[in-house]
Motif scaffolding. Structure first.
Motif, PDB file in Angstrom:
ATOM      1  N   ASN A 108     -17.708  27.843  -2.707  1.00 45.98           N
ATOM      2  CA  ASN A 108     -19.149  27.677  -2.618  1.00 45.98           C
ATOM      3  C   ASN A 108     -19.481  26.533  -1.668  1.00 45.98           C
ATOM      4  O   ASN A 108     -18.604  25.845  -1.141  1.00 45.98           O
ATOM      5  CB  ASN A 108     -19.764  27.482  -4.004  1.00 45.98           C
ATOM      6  CG  ASN A 108     -19.254  26.245  -4.698  1.00 45.98           C
ATOM      7  OD1 ASN A 108     -18.758  25.335  -4.054  1.00 45.98           O
ATOM      8  ND2 ASN A 108     -19.378  26.213  -6.010  1.00 45.98           N
ATOM      9  N   PHE A 109     -20.716  26.304  -1.473  1.00 45.47           N
ATOM     10  CA  PHE A 109     -21.184  25.336  -0.487  1.00 45.47           C
ATOM     11  C   PHE A 109     -20.685  23.926  -0.780  1.00 45.47           C
ATOM     12  O   PHE A 109     -20.230  23.218   0.113  1.00 45.47           O
ATOM     13  CB  PHE A 109     -22.715  25.386  -0.417  1.00 45.47           C
ATOM     14  CG  PHE A 109     -23.308  24.436   0.557  1.00 45.47           C
ATOM     15  CD1 PHE A 109     -23.178  24.658   1.920  1.00 45.47           C
ATOM     16  CD2 PHE A 109     -23.982  23.297   0.135  1.00 45.47           C
ATOM     17  CE1 PHE A 109     -23.714  23.778   2.834  1.00 45.47           C
ATOM     18  CE2 PHE A 109     -24.515  22.426   1.053  1.00 45.47           C
ATOM     19  CZ  PHE A 109     -24.387  22.668   2.403  1.00 45.47           C
ATOM     20  N   LEU A 110     -20.746  23.513  -2.028  1.00 48.78           N
ATOM     21  CA  LEU A 110     -20.352  22.147  -2.380  1.00 48.78           C
ATOM     22  C   LEU A 110     -18.850  21.930  -2.181  1.00 48.78           C
ATOM     23  O   LEU A 110     -18.412  20.880  -1.728  1.00 48.78           O
ATOM     24  CB  LEU A 110     -20.744  21.838  -3.826  1.00 48.78           C
ATOM     25  CG  LEU A 110     -22.250  21.724  -4.085  1.00 48.78           C
ATOM     26  CD1 LEU A 110     -22.527  21.540  -5.562  1.00 48.78           C
ATOM     27  CD2 LEU A 110     -22.855  20.596  -3.299  1.00 48.78           C
ATOM     28  N   ARG A 112     -16.922  23.363  -0.030  1.00 46.58           N
ATOM     29  CA  ARG A 112     -16.653  23.278   1.397  1.00 46.58           C
ATOM     30  C   ARG A 112     -17.039  21.920   1.957  1.00 46.58           C
ATOM     31  O   ARG A 112     -16.410  21.393   2.877  1.00 46.58           O
ATOM     32  CB  ARG A 112     -17.398  24.383   2.156  1.00 46.58           C
ATOM     33  CG  ARG A 112     -16.685  25.722   2.036  1.00 46.58           C
ATOM     34  CD  ARG A 112     -17.317  26.748   2.929  1.00 46.58           C
ATOM     35  NE  ARG A 112     -18.454  27.303   2.142  1.00 46.58           N
ATOM     36  CZ  ARG A 112     -19.452  27.996   2.645  1.00 46.58           C
ATOM     37  NH1 ARG A 112     -19.515  28.209   3.928  1.00 46.58           N
ATOM     38  NH2 ARG A 112     -20.405  28.465   1.883  1.00 46.58           N
ATOM     39  N   ILE A 113     -18.075  21.333   1.446  1.00 44.08           N
ATOM     40  CA  ILE A 113     -18.519  20.027   1.948  1.00 44.08           C
ATOM     41  C   ILE A 113     -17.502  18.946   1.558  1.00 44.08           C
ATOM     42  O   ILE A 113     -17.168  18.072   2.367  1.00 44.08           O
ATOM     43  CB  ILE A 113     -19.900  19.677   1.391  1.00 44.08           C
ATOM     44  CG1 ILE A 113     -20.935  20.608   1.996  1.00 44.08           C
ATOM     45  CG2 ILE A 113     -20.261  18.221   1.680  1.00 44.08           C
ATOM     46  CD1 ILE A 113     -22.326  20.397   1.453  1.00 44.08           C
ATOM     47  N   TRP A 114     -16.947  18.995   0.350  1.00 42.78           N
ATOM     48  CA  TRP A 114     -16.061  17.945  -0.146  1.00 42.78           C
ATOM     49  C   TRP A 114     -14.671  18.003   0.446  1.00 42.78           C
ATOM     50  O   TRP A 114     -13.894  17.076   0.317  1.00 42.78           O
ATOM     51  CB  TRP A 114     -15.970  17.985  -1.664  1.00 42.78           C
ATOM     52  CG  TRP A 114     -17.268  17.531  -2.299  1.00 42.78           C
ATOM     53  CD1 TRP A 114     -18.132  18.318  -2.909  1.00 42.78           C
ATOM     54  CD2 TRP A 114     -17.797  16.209  -2.323  1.00 42.78           C
ATOM     55  NE1 TRP A 114     -19.210  17.585  -3.344  1.00 42.78           N
ATOM     56  CE2 TRP A 114     -19.006  16.279  -2.980  1.00 42.78           C
ATOM     57  CE3 TRP A 114     -17.353  14.985  -1.824  1.00 42.78           C
ATOM     58  CZ2 TRP A 114     -19.798  15.150  -3.174  1.00 42.78           C
ATOM     59  CZ3 TRP A 114     -18.147  13.876  -2.040  1.00 42.78           C
ATOM     60  CH2 TRP A 114     -19.360  13.974  -2.708  1.00 42.78           C
ATOM     61  N   GLN A 115     -14.331  18.997   1.143  1.00 47.22           N
ATOM     62  CA  GLN A 115     -12.984  19.064   1.745  1.00 47.22           C
ATOM     63  C   GLN A 115     -12.894  18.311   2.999  1.00 47.22           C
ATOM     64  O   GLN A 115     -13.524  18.028   3.830  1.00 47.22           O
ATOM     65  CB  GLN A 115     -12.568  20.519   2.001  1.00 47.22           C
ATOM     66  CG  GLN A 115     -12.136  21.200   0.767  1.00 47.22           C
ATOM     67  CD  GLN A 115     -11.601  22.586   1.077  1.00 47.22           C
ATOM     68  OE1 GLN A 115     -11.670  23.065   2.199  1.00 47.22           O
ATOM     69  NE2 GLN A 115     -11.062  23.209   0.072  1.00 47.22           N
TER      70      GLN A 115
END
Length: 115
Positions: A108-110, A112-115
């Motif tokens: 999900n979007f979150l 992907r951002i945290w990687q």
């Protein structure tokens, strides 16, 4: 009465003073008769054409059924295997195995951002 029938037989009504009216009516009746004959002729031609086309449709439908039954016979596994045996190709003795491919889950979007 005798004079009336005698005048009709002699066609006196065609040469009298009022003969123009009679001739007009006779020509009108003749034209109507010609139109009726032509109309009947066209009607009969159309009926014959309909019968001919109906017979052709029946023939084509029966030919379609025959061809479809021949195709069903050719598609049968026994027929196909018999034809392939002539070419030294035999059916497989091992049953087929179903291969399943698992698609990776999308993040999900979150995530992907945290990687």
């Amino acid at each position: 009465m005798k004079g009336g029938i005698y005048n009709i037989l002699k066609a006196q009504f065609l040469i009298d003073d009022n003969a123009v009216k009679n001739w007009r009516f006779i020509v009108f009746v003749i034209l109507l008769a010609i139109i009726m004959i032509a109309n009947t002729q066209r009607y009969e031609q159309k009926v014959f054409k309909i019968v001919e086309l109906t017979n052709k449709v029946k023939e084509l439908r029966s030919e379609f059924v025959d061809r479809r039954s021949e195709l069903m016979k050719l598609k049968m596994e026994s027929t196909v295997s018999a034809k392939m045996e002539e070419k030294q190709i035999f059916p497989s003795t091992v049953p087929p195995v179903k291969i399943e491919v698992k698609e990776p889950e999308e993040k999900n979007f979150l995530e992907r951002i945290w990687q």
